[in-house]
Motif scaffolding. Structure first.
Motif, PDB file in Angstrom:
ATOM      1  N   SER A   8      14.939   0.580   1.716  1.00  0.00           N
ATOM      2  CA  SER A   8      14.043   0.902   2.817  1.00  0.00           C
ATOM      3  C   SER A   8      13.641   2.359   2.687  1.00  0.00           C
ATOM      4  O   SER A   8      14.379   3.174   2.145  1.00  0.00           O
ATOM      5  CB  SER A   8      14.716   0.646   4.166  1.00  0.00           C
ATOM      6  OG  SER A   8      15.813   1.513   4.335  1.00  0.00           O
ATOM      7  N   THR A   9      12.502   2.664   3.159  1.00  0.00           N
ATOM      8  CA  THR A   9      12.030   4.044   3.134  1.00  0.00           C
ATOM      9  C   THR A   9      11.741   4.477   4.558  1.00  0.00           C
ATOM     10  O   THR A   9      11.499   3.650   5.442  1.00  0.00           O
ATOM     11  CB  THR A   9      10.748   4.181   2.301  1.00  0.00           C
ATOM     12  OG1 THR A   9       9.729   3.355   2.867  1.00  0.00           O
ATOM     13  CG2 THR A   9      10.998   3.792   0.856  1.00  0.00           C
ATOM     14  N   GLN A  10      11.793   5.760   4.718  1.00  0.00           N
ATOM     15  CA  GLN A  10      11.449   6.298   6.027  1.00  0.00           C
ATOM     16  C   GLN A  10      10.741   7.625   5.825  1.00  0.00           C
ATOM     17  O   GLN A  10      10.965   8.324   4.849  1.00  0.00           O
ATOM     18  CB  GLN A  10      12.688   6.464   6.892  1.00  0.00           C
ATOM     19  CG  GLN A  10      13.767   7.307   6.247  1.00  0.00           C
ATOM     20  CD  GLN A  10      15.010   7.366   7.107  1.00  0.00           C
ATOM     21  OE1 GLN A  10      14.919   7.306   8.322  1.00  0.00           O
ATOM     22  NE2 GLN A  10      16.147   7.488   6.477  1.00  0.00           N
ATOM     23  N   LYS A  11       9.908   7.949   6.738  1.00  0.00           N
ATOM     24  CA  LYS A  11       9.152   9.187   6.652  1.00  0.00           C
ATOM     25  C   LYS A  11      10.027  10.315   7.202  1.00  0.00           C
ATOM     26  O   LYS A  11      10.572  10.210   8.295  1.00  0.00           O
ATOM     27  CB  LYS A  11       7.864   9.060   7.452  1.00  0.00           C
ATOM     28  CG  LYS A  11       6.903  10.176   7.220  1.00  0.00           C
ATOM     29  CD  LYS A  11       5.543   9.812   7.797  1.00  0.00           C
ATOM     30  CE  LYS A  11       4.551  10.879   7.481  1.00  0.00           C
ATOM     31  NZ  LYS A  11       3.782  10.601   6.296  1.00  0.00           N
ATOM     32  N   ILE A  12      10.174  11.384   6.369  1.00  0.00           N
ATOM     33  CA  ILE A  12      10.967  12.530   6.808  1.00  0.00           C
ATOM     34  C   ILE A  12      10.153  13.796   6.598  1.00  0.00           C
ATOM     35  O   ILE A  12       9.208  13.836   5.814  1.00  0.00           O
ATOM     36  CB  ILE A  12      12.305  12.628   6.045  1.00  0.00           C
ATOM     37  CG1 ILE A  12      12.078  12.710   4.534  1.00  0.00           C
ATOM     38  CG2 ILE A  12      13.211  11.458   6.364  1.00  0.00           C
ATOM     39  CD1 ILE A  12      13.345  12.944   3.740  1.00  0.00           C
ATOM     40  N   THR A  13      10.583  14.819   7.285  1.00  0.00           N
ATOM     41  CA  THR A  13       9.872  16.090   7.160  1.00  0.00           C
ATOM     42  C   THR A  13      10.279  16.772   5.850  1.00  0.00           C
ATOM     43  O   THR A  13      11.283  16.420   5.229  1.00  0.00           O
ATOM     44  CB  THR A  13      10.203  17.025   8.333  1.00  0.00           C
ATOM     45  OG1 THR A  13      11.579  17.352   8.271  1.00  0.00           O
ATOM     46  CG2 THR A  13       9.863  16.372   9.672  1.00  0.00           C
ATOM     47  N   SER A  16      13.818  18.405   6.221  1.00  0.00           N
ATOM     48  CA  SER A  16      14.951  17.478   6.138  1.00  0.00           C
ATOM     49  C   SER A  16      15.061  16.883   4.735  1.00  0.00           C
ATOM     50  O   SER A  16      16.162  16.559   4.279  1.00  0.00           O
ATOM     51  CB  SER A  16      14.843  16.384   7.200  1.00  0.00           C
ATOM     52  OG  SER A  16      13.666  15.616   7.000  1.00  0.00           O
TER      53      SER A  16
END
Length: 150
Positions: A8-13, A16
């Motif tokens: 799974s992927t997630q959007k991070i800054t 971070s």
């Protein structure tokens, strides 16, 4: 047999993401670098050739730069002054100075001849490279002592 792992992927800054990378780097193995390899004459010869070349060129640049500015500061760096100063040194100091000048010169010169032989395709086998490496070291020591004794 292959394993399937859910991804799974997630959007991070960006900040971070940098923190995550820094945390992951702490768990990476450290490369063994040179600690697992047996030292060889070629390593030492290469390093010594660079060191002696740096000593020679650094010494020449320092002397000639000082020679250029000597009149501005009232220094006397002519050959007669240097010969008189060298002549006033104790015998042991003279030998040390001569060895300090002779070894970098002889090693760098003889190793340069060795590299020219390689450029001609001579003495390129591993055993020959090791023999010529030790020959350059031995000849450099002997010739340095001869030059220091003069």
């Amino acid at each position: 047999m292959s394993k399937n792992r859910p991804v799974s992927t997630q959007k991070i800054t960006s900040e971070s993401g940098n923190e995550l990378l820094a945390a992951q780097r702490l768990h990476r193995p450290v490369s063994p670098h040179l600690s697992i390899y047996r030292p060889q004459i070629t390593w030492y010869g290469s390093a010594l050739n660079r060191i002696t070349g740096s000593i020679l060129s650094g010494g020449f640049y320092t002397y000639f730069a000082a020679y250029l500015v000597a009149p501005l500061f009232g220094w006397h760096l002519g050959s007669a002054t240097l010969a008189a100063a060298f002549g006033g040194l104790p015998l042991l100091a003279k030998v040390v100075v001569k060895l300090g000048l002779a070894f970098p010169f002889t090693y760098h010169s003889l190793n340069g001849v060795r590299h020219l032989m390689w450029d001609l395709g001579l003495q390129m086998r591993n055993a020959q490279v090791a023999k010529t490496g030790w020959a350059v070291v031995g000849l450099s020591v002997v010739l340095s002592m001869v030059l220091a004794a003069i």
